[in-house]
Scaffold this motif. Structure first.
Motif, PDB file in Angstrom:
ATOM      1  N   GLY A  96      -6.130 -75.687  16.677  1.00  0.00           N
ATOM      2  CA  GLY A  96      -7.540 -75.334  16.490  1.00  0.00           C
ATOM      3  C   GLY A  96      -8.452 -76.145  17.388  1.00  0.00           C
ATOM      4  N   ALA A  97      -8.152 -77.452  17.524  1.00  0.00           N
ATOM      5  CA  ALA A  97      -8.971 -78.296  18.395  1.00  0.00           C
ATOM      6  C   ALA A  97      -8.850 -77.872  19.849  1.00  0.00           C
ATOM      7  CB  ALA A  97      -8.564 -79.756  18.225  1.00  0.00           C
ATOM      8  N   THR A 109      -8.152 -74.869  20.960  1.00  0.00           N
ATOM      9  CA  THR A 109      -8.877 -73.601  21.112  1.00  0.00           C
ATOM     10  C   THR A 109     -10.370 -73.842  21.238  1.00  0.00           C
ATOM     11  OG1 THR A 109      -7.171 -72.461  19.812  1.00  0.00           O
ATOM     12  CG2 THR A 109      -9.307 -71.356  20.064  1.00  0.00           C
ATOM     13  N   LEU A 110     -10.904 -74.695  20.391  1.00  0.00           N
ATOM     14  CA  LEU A 110     -12.332 -75.007  20.464  1.00  0.00           C
ATOM     15  C   LEU A 110     -12.691 -75.670  21.787  1.00  0.00           C
ATOM     16  CD1 LEU A 110     -13.020 -76.307  16.825  1.00  0.00           C
ATOM     17  CD2 LEU A 110     -13.704 -74.118  17.818  1.00  0.00           C
ATOM     18  N   ALA A 111     -11.810 -76.555  22.283  1.00  0.00           N
ATOM     19  CA  ALA A 111     -12.068 -77.219  23.566  1.00  0.00           C
ATOM     20  C   ALA A 111     -12.117 -76.207  24.706  1.00  0.00           C
ATOM     21  CB  ALA A 111     -10.993 -78.273  23.834  1.00  0.00           C
ATOM     22  N   LEU A 129     -12.825 -72.962  24.447  1.00  0.00           N
ATOM     23  CA  LEU A 129     -14.040 -72.163  24.283  1.00  0.00           C
ATOM     24  C   LEU A 129     -15.274 -72.942  24.737  1.00  0.00           C
ATOM     25  CD1 LEU A 129     -13.343 -70.507  20.805  1.00  0.00           C
ATOM     26  CD2 LEU A 129     -13.207 -69.437  23.070  1.00  0.00           C
ATOM     27  N   TRP A 130     -15.281 -74.244  24.515  1.00  0.00           N
ATOM     28  CA  TRP A 130     -16.416 -75.074  24.917  1.00  0.00           C
ATOM     29  C   TRP A 130     -16.479 -75.220  26.435  1.00  0.00           C
ATOM     30  CZ3 TRP A 130     -17.150 -80.024  27.109  1.00  0.00           C
ATOM     31  CH2 TRP A 130     -18.417 -80.564  26.917  1.00  0.00           C
TER      32      TRP A 130
END
Length: 278
Positions: free
Chosen positions: A14-15, A17-19, A21-22
């Motif tokens: 999850g981390a 994926t968020l990175a 996307l960011w």
């Protein structure tokens, strides 16, 4: 596989994926400013640029067409003077509210704190009408006064809490030596508040630099226009035909705030740490 191991892998996925996307918007911006208009329109938005040869031309065109030099100079003046004056005024008010006993002290604090409660948009019509009446529209002084007034309440709240934690024994010892409140404030309180002062200056400077609505309402001429106002005008005129130049101008407009943060990051983190502990 244990439950703890599965949870850890799920959290890492999850981390990651968020990175990603960011980071996608940053990749899009960097790849776009390196493309010519034809390359941007002919390829996919996330495609790699064939070379960096278009970057200097994009920077030169965006700088000239937005009159970014004038806008940055104006925003630098608004940011430095507005944020600096607001933080100094807030420090003076916070010292009085935290360390001087006088009638209606709590009432005065609530009056100042009320400036953080109401949305800034409700000030626009009264400001515009008042500025039009007193000849402050399209003036650097008028916009600077508005920024200073808006930026005072929040730093006052933070500094009041911080200054209240400084040992009062220092004040008593200074008074025994004949120091006035001004001398105590200047020689004792301010040196012990350097971190929060710089952190608040950076926050208010960034807000003033990125402001669009007050600059758009209170100034309409290029000579007084902020960099974000100039960027908005440029985007409205050119976004349909040269999107790569618009993104180039946006990146250029954001670089000064990044530079200021990198320059003051040590004091910023120190100020945040002191404010949290206070």
């Amino acid at each position: 596989m244990s439950v703890a191991g599965s949870s850890r892998r799920f959290a890492l996925a999850g981390a990651a994926t968020l990175a990603v996307l960011w980071l996608v918007p940053f990749y899009y911006a960097v790849s776009t400013i390196c493309k010519s208009t034809a390359q941007y329109l002919s390829g996919t938005p996330l495609s790699l640029p064939p070379s960096l040869s278009s970057l200097p031309g994009n920077i030169e065109a965006a700088w000239a067409q937005t009159q970014m030099g004038q806008g940055m100079l104006n925003s630098l003046g608004y940011g430095v003077l507005g944020a600096g004056g607001a933080v100094l005024a807030a420090a003076s008010a916070a010292y009085a509210l935290a360390r001087i006993v006088f009638p209606a002290r709590t009432t005065w604090f609530m009056v100042i704190f009320a400036g953080t409660v109401f949305p800034f948009q409700i000030y626009l019509i009264p400001l515009f009408q008042g500025y039009a009446r007193f000849g402050l529209l399209n003036t650097r002084l008028g916009l600077l006064m508005a920024y200073m007034a808006i930026c005072v309440p929040f730093p006052t709240l933070v500094l009041r809490n911080h200054m209240g934690q400084i040992p009062r024994d220092l004040d008593e010892a200074a008074r025994m030596d004949g120091c006035s409140h001004l001398r105590i404030f200047r020689s004792i309180i301010l040196p012990n508040s350097t971190g929060p002062l710089i952190a608040l200056f950076l926050l208010q400077f960034t807000w003033i630099w990125n402001d669009l609505i007050f600059s758009m309402v209170l100034t309409t001429e290029t000579a007084q226009r902020s960099v974000m106002n100039a960027l908005m005008v440029f985007q409205g005129n050119y976004a349909g035909t040269t999107p790569n130049l618009v993104i180039t101008a946006s990146v250029l407009a954001s670089l000064p705030t990044v530079a200021v943060f990198l320059l003051l990051r040590r004091y910023f983190m120190q100020g945040l740490s002191l404010s949290v502990h206070a």
